[in-house]
Design a protein around this motif. Structure first.
Motif, PDB file in Angstrom:
ATOM      1  N   ASP A  41       0.828  -1.208   0.000  1.00 16.00           N
ATOM      2  CA  ASP A  41       0.000   0.000   0.000  1.00 16.00           C
ATOM      3  C   ASP A  41       0.864   1.261   0.000  1.00 16.00           C
ATOM      4  O   ASP A  41       0.553   2.232  -0.672  1.00 16.00           O
ATOM      5  CB  ASP A  41      -0.936  -0.011   1.211  1.00 16.00           C
ATOM      6  CG  ASP A  41      -1.856  -1.223   1.194  1.00 16.00           C
ATOM      7  OD1 ASP A  41      -2.415  -1.533   0.121  1.00 16.00           O
ATOM      8  OD2 ASP A  41      -2.003  -1.880   2.234  1.00 16.00           O
TER       9      ASP A  41
ATOM     10  N   ARG B 230       5.100   2.302  -0.062  1.00 13.69           N
ATOM     11  CA  ARG B 230       6.484   1.832  -0.146  1.00 13.69           C
ATOM     12  C   ARG B 230       7.395   2.803   0.582  1.00 13.69           C
ATOM     13  O   ARG B 230       7.465   3.986   0.249  1.00 13.69           O
ATOM     14  CB  ARG B 230       6.914   1.724  -1.609  1.00 13.69           C
ATOM     15  CG  ARG B 230       8.363   1.303  -1.746  1.00 13.69           C
ATOM     16  CD  ARG B 230       8.804   1.271  -3.175  1.00 13.69           C
ATOM     17  NE  ARG B 230      10.205   0.865  -3.242  1.00 13.69           N
ATOM     18  CZ  ARG B 230      10.768   0.437  -4.346  1.00 13.69           C
ATOM     19  NH1 ARG B 230      10.083   0.364  -5.464  1.00 13.69           N
ATOM     20  NH2 ARG B 230      12.026   0.084  -4.334  1.00 13.69           N
TER      21      ARG B 230
ATOM     22  N   ARG C 192       4.373  -0.462  -5.231  1.00 12.05           N
ATOM     23  CA  ARG C 192       2.956  -0.387  -4.848  1.00 12.05           C
ATOM     24  C   ARG C 192       2.116  -1.242  -5.780  1.00 12.05           C
ATOM     25  O   ARG C 192       2.371  -1.333  -6.973  1.00 12.05           O
ATOM     26  CB  ARG C 192       2.465   1.052  -4.915  1.00 12.05           C
ATOM     27  CG  ARG C 192       3.020   1.897  -3.781  1.00 12.05           C
ATOM     28  CD  ARG C 192       2.329   3.212  -3.732  1.00 12.05           C
ATOM     29  NE  ARG C 192       0.892   2.930  -3.610  1.00 12.05           N
ATOM     30  CZ  ARG C 192      -0.038   3.858  -3.540  1.00 12.05           C
ATOM     31  NH1 ARG C 192       0.278   5.109  -3.573  1.00 12.05           N
ATOM     32  NH2 ARG C 192      -1.299   3.528  -3.435  1.00 12.05           N
TER      33      ARG C 192
END
Length: 135
Positions: free
Chosen positions: A66, A68, A95
């Motif tokens: 979700d 990084r 992501r």
């Protein structure tokens, strides 16, 4: 009806019944499952969800990145079956959604529990909820 017609009709009926019976195949019942889902954790600026589900005789582990973190270079993922690693791989910190990595379970005997473990190099270690499967 003549004798020849009755014999021909009987032969066709028997042939049709034999063809129909030969074409029927027993379909095994799908295993029962409960649990599964996703667990989300954050550490080192990285947020990852480890997930596991069951569909059509396959356990399907996957994960989501979700957020990084700047230092996240990769993850190692593991699919665990009754405490033993059954699959593992190297994944990305980019992501998005990664997987699923299907595991065929139609031939298992006894009850099994599965979960997904994600280890990010500089982020969280995340465990999915347990998924229970039994024949």
């Amino acid at each position: 009806m003549s004798r020849l017609s009755r014999t021909a009709t009987r032969t066709m009926v028997i042939a049709a019944a034999a063809a129909l019976a030969g074409g029927l195949t027993a379909i095994p019942a799908q295993a029962a499952s409960s649990g599964g889902g996703c667990t989300n954790r954050s550490a080192g600026g990285t947020t990852i969800s480890a997930c596991i589900s069951y569909s059509a005789d396959f356990v399907r582990p996957d994960y989501y990145v979700d957020v990084r973190g700047a230092d996240c270079k990769g993850v190692t993922w593991y699919m665990i079956d009754n405490g033993s690693v059954r699959q593992q791989g190297i994944g990305t910190c980019s992501r998005g959604h990664w997987g699923p990595y299907p595991w065929f379970v139609a031939t298992i005997t006894g009850s099994h529990y599965y979960y997904m473990k994600i280890v990010a190099n500089t982020g969280p270690t995340v465990y999915s909820p347990n998924l229970y499967v039994s024949p």
